[in-house]
Design a protein around this motif. Structure first.
Motif, short mmCIF file in Angstrom:
data_model
loop_
_atom_site.label_atom_id
_atom_site.label_comp_id
_atom_site.label_asym_id
_atom_site.label_seq_id
_atom_site.Cartn_x
_atom_site.Cartn_y
_atom_site.Cartn_z
N TYR A 1 0.82 -1.21 0.00
CA TYR A 1 0.00 0.00 0.00
C TYR A 1 0.85 1.26 0.00
O TYR A 1 1.89 1.33 0.67
N ASP A 2 0.37 2.26 -0.74
CA ASP A 2 1.04 3.56 -0.81
C ASP A 2 0.63 4.48 0.33
O ASP A 2 1.32 5.44 0.63
N LEU A 3 -0.53 4.21 0.93
CA LEU A 3 -1.06 5.03 2.01
C LEU A 3 -1.80 4.12 2.98
O LEU A 3 -2.57 3.27 2.56
N VAL A 4 -1.55 4.33 4.27
CA VAL A 4 -2.27 3.61 5.32
C VAL A 4 -3.02 4.66 6.13
O VAL A 4 -2.44 5.64 6.59
N VAL A 5 -4.34 4.45 6.27
CA VAL A 5 -5.17 5.33 7.09
C VAL A 5 -5.77 4.45 8.17
O VAL A 5 -6.45 3.47 7.88
N PRO B 1 3.09 6.98 3.86
CA PRO B 1 2.52 7.69 5.00
C PRO B 1 1.46 6.85 5.72
O PRO B 1 0.76 6.06 5.11
N HIS B 2 1.40 7.04 7.02
CA HIS B 2 0.36 6.43 7.86
C HIS B 2 -0.33 7.59 8.58
O HIS B 2 0.26 8.28 9.40
N ILE B 3 -1.60 7.78 8.26
CA ILE B 3 -2.40 8.83 8.88
C ILE B 3 -3.38 8.15 9.82
O ILE B 3 -4.09 7.22 9.42
N CYS B 4 -3.43 8.63 11.06
CA CYS B 4 -4.32 8.03 12.06
C CYS B 4 -5.36 9.02 12.52
O CYS B 4 -5.03 10.13 12.94
#
Length: 121
Positions: A93-97, A114-117
């Protein structure tokens, strides 16, 4: 030179568990509407207790989810939750939310992704 704008990022959404529709799941619905092609990773998954939006998502649940008797007693496994979340393979994955009030924020994105929480408190 390739046009990088034509390639959609591969998105993983991580949520603690999916066994009812409460406040966190309402936020999750909006994320799923925003990223309808994302894969939703969760510890426990009971689709019959979810909204149509969440049921429509591609879901990957943790190994213990395979045992129906554990789904009703999942909180007994609380000490294992951080380890179980860290075992999700998110390298593709290119982005983890993540949307979390417990452990989903511990999901490990690959290096450079990036990992956005969204942390519920």
């Amino acid at each position: 030179m390739a046009d990088s704008t034509s390639i959609a990022p591969r998105v993983a959404i991580v949520h603690d568990w999916l066994n009812g529709m409460r406040g966190g799941e309402k936020v999750l619905e909006v994320l799923c509407e925003t990223f309808p092609d994302a894969t939703l990773h969760t510890l426990f998954h009971e689709p019959e207790k979810l909204s149509p939006t969440l049921r429509a998502m591609r879901v990957k649940a943790s190994f213990p989810n395979r045992f129906v008797f554990i789904r009703r007693r999942y909180r007994y496994l609380l000490p294992l939750f951080p380890w179980l979340i860290s075992r999700f393979d998110l390298r593709a994955y290119d982005l983890v939310v993540s949307t979390s009030h417990c452990v989903a924020k511990g999901a490990r994105a690959r290096a450079g992704a990036p990992h956005i929480c969204y942390c519920h408190t």
